[in-house]
Each structure stands twice: as structure tokens, then as C-alpha cells.
Design a protein around this motif. Structure first.
Motif, PDB file in Angstrom:
ATOM      1  N   UNK A 154       0.872  -1.411   0.084  1.00  0.00           N
ATOM      2  CA  UNK A 154       0.200   0.410  -0.353  1.00  0.00           C
ATOM      3  C   UNK A 154       1.160   1.465   0.266  1.00  0.00           C
ATOM      4  N   UNK A 155       0.798   1.844  -1.236  1.00  0.00           N
ATOM      5  CA  UNK A 155       2.068   2.904  -1.963  1.00  0.00           C
ATOM      6  C   UNK A 155       1.287   4.061  -0.730  1.00  0.00           C
ATOM      7  N   UNK A 156       0.540   3.996  -0.457  1.00  0.00           N
ATOM      8  CA  UNK A 156       0.108   5.284   1.104  1.00  0.00           C
ATOM      9  C   UNK A 156       0.578   5.360   2.509  1.00  0.00           C
ATOM     10  N   UNK A 157       0.425   4.080   2.952  1.00  0.00           N
ATOM     11  CA  UNK A 157       1.005   3.343   4.516  1.00  0.00           C
ATOM     12  C   UNK A 157       2.743   3.981   4.179  1.00  0.00           C
ATOM     13  N   UNK A 158       3.251   5.138   5.388  1.00  0.00           N
ATOM     14  CA  UNK A 158       4.907   5.239   4.873  1.00  0.00           C
ATOM     15  C   UNK A 158       6.043   3.937   4.762  1.00  0.00           C
ATOM     16  N   UNK A 159       5.425   3.750   5.547  1.00  0.00           N
ATOM     17  CA  UNK A 159       6.734   3.293   6.601  1.00  0.00           C
ATOM     18  C   UNK A 159       6.564   2.310   4.609  1.00  0.00           C
ATOM     19  N   UNK A 160       5.908   1.406   3.672  1.00  0.00           N
ATOM     20  CA  UNK A 160       6.024   0.394   3.205  1.00  0.00           C
ATOM     21  C   UNK A 160       6.209   1.200   1.653  1.00  0.00           C
ATOM     22  N   UNK A 161       5.822   2.600   1.175  1.00  0.00           N
ATOM     23  CA  UNK A 161       6.536   3.637   0.117  1.00  0.00           C
ATOM     24  C   UNK A 161       8.053   3.172   0.865  1.00  0.00           C
ATOM     25  N   UNK A 162       8.726   3.826   1.912  1.00  0.00           N
ATOM     26  CA  UNK A 162       9.933   3.883   2.182  1.00  0.00           C
ATOM     27  C   UNK A 162      10.517   2.411   1.618  1.00  0.00           C
ATOM     28  N   UNK A 163      10.275   1.006   1.925  1.00  0.00           N
ATOM     29  CA  UNK A 163      10.454   0.108   1.965  1.00  0.00           C
ATOM     30  C   UNK A 163      10.995  -0.008   0.991  1.00  0.00           C
ATOM     31  N   UNK A 164      10.430  -0.078  -0.187  1.00  0.00           N
ATOM     32  CA  UNK A 164       9.745   0.209  -1.416  1.00  0.00           C
ATOM     33  C   UNK A 164      10.362   1.179  -2.041  1.00  0.00           C
ATOM     34  N   UNK A 165      10.270   2.639  -1.284  1.00  0.00           N
ATOM     35  CA  UNK A 165      11.792   3.390  -2.410  1.00  0.00           C
ATOM     36  C   UNK A 165      13.209   3.312  -2.166  1.00  0.00           C
TER      37      UNK A 165
END
Length: 521
Positions: free
Chosen positions: A499-510
């Protein structure tokens, strides 16, 4: 045009002739012109004629008993004068019935002219001396021809094979058995060859040696001009050649001929000798293979100011070294410029301690952008270095910063000069890109997109994360409508299971995407 071989006369000095065993048997004594014993003897001529001077062309050692001069002091004085006018090397007088002792008139006349006058106290067959000297001169001529052909063959073979400049200089240094230095017309060192310690000794005192190399030759310092097609561009210098001057001159001339041909044919490189010199020095600094202190003499001899200076290491992306060098000259900033690899060019500025290094670096970057007309030119800088020993680490830091912002999406919002503090997480990931754990993490996080090899979705994801998950900006940069972007983001999230709206998940993908991009560079 006189060739190197034609200009080489097979000679012995007067001193060398007098030291021959056959001459010593005649008990020679120098009675005049003792300060001129290093004159070259080109030939030996036995003559009793009073007007022998008209038969000479210069460089002869004249052997005589003086039988036609005895009892006539006027003829004796005129005899010495005629030899002087003919530029004879020396006159050897055999004492005997004509002259039982050295004649004062001839001695005084020879002293005034500076002509070596040698008397033989014991009878001596002149034919033996003539035979000895002539045979030695012939052997020297043969040796000169042999050496000339050997050097020419070796250097021509290297040029034909496309050998670089350094390989030619190594060959020349091997034949001359002394350090070899190539300079431009300002006597800045472009290349060297020879035993490393001996070369370092020469470069350490190059400022004094350069003045010597630019003036008269002596003590084995032999130079030859590098020129062709009406243009002069430098010198090759044999530094401390221990052989005779004639042989050294032959080697220098042969080397100059080869280097001129090498340069005219392109030398196997698209870079000038100046660019190759800077590239060699900066590459050695970046690699750290050679300690910085050992490279300091090379930098000084190359014309870089190194005493009480502030050094600013830079790496510039996708710009020609000639363009960077031109901007440095326009701004009056001393420095070296060299192409490294993968489109990166290193620049090492050398500034006075009282100059504002950050401001001058920013000014250089701004002027470069203006000259190139490209607003997104990446100019990466390390912090100023006061010590020369810290320059290699600074160059590697600047290279790391340039690599960290190499891709175009990262270069969208760059300051005029990018420094380590500007690369943040991207810089850290770049440093860790070869770690197996990081590589495994990147593949695991991005597996859903990497398996499909969908570069379009990866590009959208990269822009979305780089813009801080700004959907409007991402749609604008990819020239798509917002609904079309939403559909692509949904596909990305589904494939990655995030879920790219989730900061932690988006940070991990980034982080995973940064690591993936770093591994591709």
C-alpha cells in the motif's frame, strides 16, 4: 634536412686520444691550450706542409715533426695561426732533430689561440696513432649506425602496433638508461619514463631543471624539439644521460622523430598529451594505488600549484574535458581536468588559502551551465582539502556524490553544486549497493515488477516516490491523465503487494528501488 644520424659525428676528444696506450708510449706533454682538451677530434692528419691549414675542414688533430718550420719563428707563428683559422682540434709535435725541445714561439701562439699543442718526448710512429684513432672512429661510426637503426626499428614497430605514448617513452628510457621527460613549450611535464625513484628525483627539483633544460645542455641533460608541420609543441629531455653527448643526441633526436610521428598519427588516443598527463595523474589519485605523497612531484611538475593551497575535488557528468578546461581558463582558476569513466570528468581545483572555495566552486558550476546551455549539468563536489594527502579521498567522495545523482530523475531539483549532504539516503544506498543483503532486499521488494520486466511501471514508480508521492506532479511528468496514473499505481501496488499510501511500506519500496537503480549503474 639533416637527419639525426648525419648530424652525429663519430668523435673522440683530444683528452681521449692522449690517453690511448700507443700515445702514452710517446710521453705526451701538453704545453699549450690545456683548457681545450675536450675538443672533439674528427680525424687525424699527418702533414709536414707549412700551409697545412688550407687542407683542413675542421676537427682534425694534426701530427707533425715541424721539419719545415725549424729556424723560422715567423713560419712557426703563422703555422699555429693557420691551424687556428682552420679550426683544427689540436697539433701534436714530435720532438727530435727539428725541435729538440718545445718551441717557445709555437707555444705562445697556441696559448693565445687556445689551440692545444702537444709534444712527444719519445720517437713515435705517427702511422700507429693514425691507425688507432681512425679505427676507433670507424667503430664508433658503425656503433652509431647500429644504435640508430636499433632505436628506429623498435620505435617504429611500437607506433605501427598502435602503442600509447607511455610505451614509446619506456623504450626510449631503456635505451638511454636515464629518466626521460616530455614537456610542453612552457616546460610543464606531460609524461615521464625511467626508473621510478630517479624520475621522482628529477620531478622533485623540476623547477630548477626546467630552467636548465630550457638553456644550454650539459652534464648529460640533452633535449630535442618536438615539432611538425611548422608547429612546435614541446621537448623531450634526457635527464642525466651518462653516455657520450653524441650518442645522447642521437637518442634524443630519434626519440623526437618517433614522438612527432606518433602524435601526427593520433597516437592511438583521441586525447592530447596534456589530457593524457592529467588523466594519468588524477586516475592514480582516485585509485589510491600510488600514495598521494609520491604523486606530489608529478602534480607540481605538471604546473599545478601545490604549496599552501586549498584543493577542491569535483566530478562533472556528461561534459567534455576540453569544455571544463576552457571554463577554468576563462575564470582564471588553476586546476587539472581529466576524463575518468562512464561519462565522468574529474576536476581538481587548486585555490589560494584566502580564497572562498565554496563560492568559487559555485561560480564555476554556474558558468559551466551557462556555457553548455544545459541547466541540469551535474557538478559534484567534495569538501575542500587543505592537505594534499586528503585529495584522493576527496576525489572518491566527489565521484560517489556524482554517481548517487547520475540518473535524470534525481537531477531534477539539484543545487548548482551537489555535495555529500545533498544526496541523503540515495548516497547511503549507493555505498551499500554491492552488499548481498541489500541486493537480496531489492529483488524481494520489487519482485512483482522485475519479473514482468515492465520498465514503464518502474519508471512511474520511480517518479512517484521521487516527487514525494505527488500524484499530480507524477502525472504531469509522464504526460498522462490522473485517472490513467491511478490505474497504473493500482497495478504496481497489486504486483508488489504493498500500500503506497502507507509511509513505511512506501519507504521500503523506495529504498529497494534506489538499490536496484544503483546496481544497474
Amino acid at each position: 634536412m639533416t637527419t639525426a644520424l648525419e648530424s652525429l659525428e663519430p668523435v673522440l676528444s683530444v683528452r681521449q686520444v692522449l690517453a690511448l696506450e700507443r700515445v702514452l708510449a710517446g710521453e705526451p706533454e701538453v704545453v699549450a691550450g690545456a683548457g681545450q682538451l675536450d675538443r672533439p677530434v674528427r680525424w687525424v692528419h699527418v702533414a709536414e706542409a707549412a700551409d697545412v691549414g688550407v687542407m683542413l675542414i675542421g676537427g682534425e688533430m694534426v701530427l707533425t715533426t715541424g721539419v719545415l718550420l725549424a729556424g723560422d719563428e715567423v713560419k712557426q707563428a703563422e703555422y699555429i695561426q693557420s691551424l687556428h683559422r682552420a679550426e683544427a682540434a689540436a697539433v701534436v709535435l714530435g720532438l727530435g732533430r727539428a725541435f729538440p725541445s718545445p718551441p717557445d714561439v709555437m707555444r705562445r701562439a697556441a696559448d693565445r689561440c687556445g689551440l692545444p699543442l702537444v709534444v712527444l718526448h719519445r720517437p713515435f710512429p705517427f702511422a700507429e696513432l693514425t691507425e688507432e684513432v681512425q679505427s676507433r672512429l670507424v667503430r664508433r661510426k658503425f656503433a652509431a649506425v647500429s644504435l640508430s637503426e636499433q632505436v628506429r626499428t623498435a620505435l617504429t614497430g611500437l607506433i605501427t602496433a598502435g602503442a600509447p605514448l607511455q610505451r614509446l617513452l619506456d623504450e626510449i628510457a631503456q635505451h638511454s638508461a636515464c629518466p626521460v621527460v616530455v614537456t610542453n613549450l612552457a616546460h610543464r611535464v606531460l609524461a615521464t619514463a625511467g626508473e621510478r625513484s630517479a624520475v621522482d628525483d628529477v620531478l622533485r627539483d623540476w623547477e630548477r631543471i626546467a630552467r636548465q633544460a630550457g638553456g644550454s645542455e650539459g652534464d648529460g641533460w640533452i633535449r630535442a624539439e618536438l615539432s611538425g608541420r611548422g608547429e612546435r609543441w614541446g621537448w623531450i629531455v634526457l635527464c642525466g644521460h651518462r653516455g657520450d653527448t653524441a650518442t645522447g643526441r642521437l637518442l634524443a633526436d630519434r626519440a623526437a622523430e618517433a614522438l612527432v610521428l606518433h602524435r601526427m598519427l593520433g597516437g592511438g588516443s583521441a586525447h592530447t598529451w596534456e589530457e593524457q598527463s592529467a588523466q594519468s595523474l588524477l586516475t592514480d589519485l582516485v585509485s589510491g594505488v600510488v600514495p598521494a605523497r609520491q604523486l606530489l612531484p608529478r602534480a607540481r611538475a605538471a604546473g599545478l600549484p601545490v604549496n599552501r593551497r586549498t584543493f577542491v575535488p569535483l566530478v562533472v557528468r556528461d561534459r567534455e574535458p576540453a569544455q571544463l578546461d576552457r571554463v577554468l581558463r576563462m575564470l582564471g582558476l588553476p586546476g587539472l581536468v581529466a576524463e575518468l569513466a562512464d561519462g565522468a570528468t574529474a576536476v581538481l581545483l587548486s585555490l589560494a588559502r584566502d580564497q572562498d572555495a565554496p563560492a568559487l566552486t559555485d561560480h564555476f558550476a554556474t558558468r559551466l551551465r551557462a556555457e553548455s546551455g544545459v541547466a541540469r549539468t551535474v557538478v559534484a563536489s567534495a569538501g575542500p582539502r587543505i592537505s594534499w594527502e586528503d585529495v584522493p579521498a576527496g576525489l572518491r567522495e566527489a565521484q560517489h556524490v556524482a554517481d548517487a545523482v547520475a540518473d535524470s530523475s534525481a537531477a531534477l531539483e539539484l543545487p548548482p553544486v551537489v555535495r555529500l549532504r545533498d544526496v541523503h539516503l540515495r548516497g547511503l544506498v549507493r555505498l551499500l549497493r554491492d552488499d548481498p543483503h541489500v541486493q537480496s532486499f531489492a529483488e524481494r521488494e520489487l519482485d512483482g515488477l522485475l519479473c514482468a520486466a515492465d520498465e514503464d511501471l518502474l519508471s512511474v514508480l520511480r517518479t512517484f516516490l521521487a516527487t514525494g508521492r505527488n500524484k499530480s506532479r507524477t502525472a504531469q511528468l509522464h504526460h498522462v491523465s490522473r485517472p490513467a496514473l491511478y490505474r497504473r499505481l493500482e497495478v504496481i501496488q497489486t504486483r508488489l503487494g504493498v500500500d503506497l499510501d502507507d509511509f513505511e511500506q512506501a519507504a521500503s519500496v523506495h529504498i529497494a528501488l534506489l538499490a536496484h537503480d544503483a546496481q544497474q549503474q
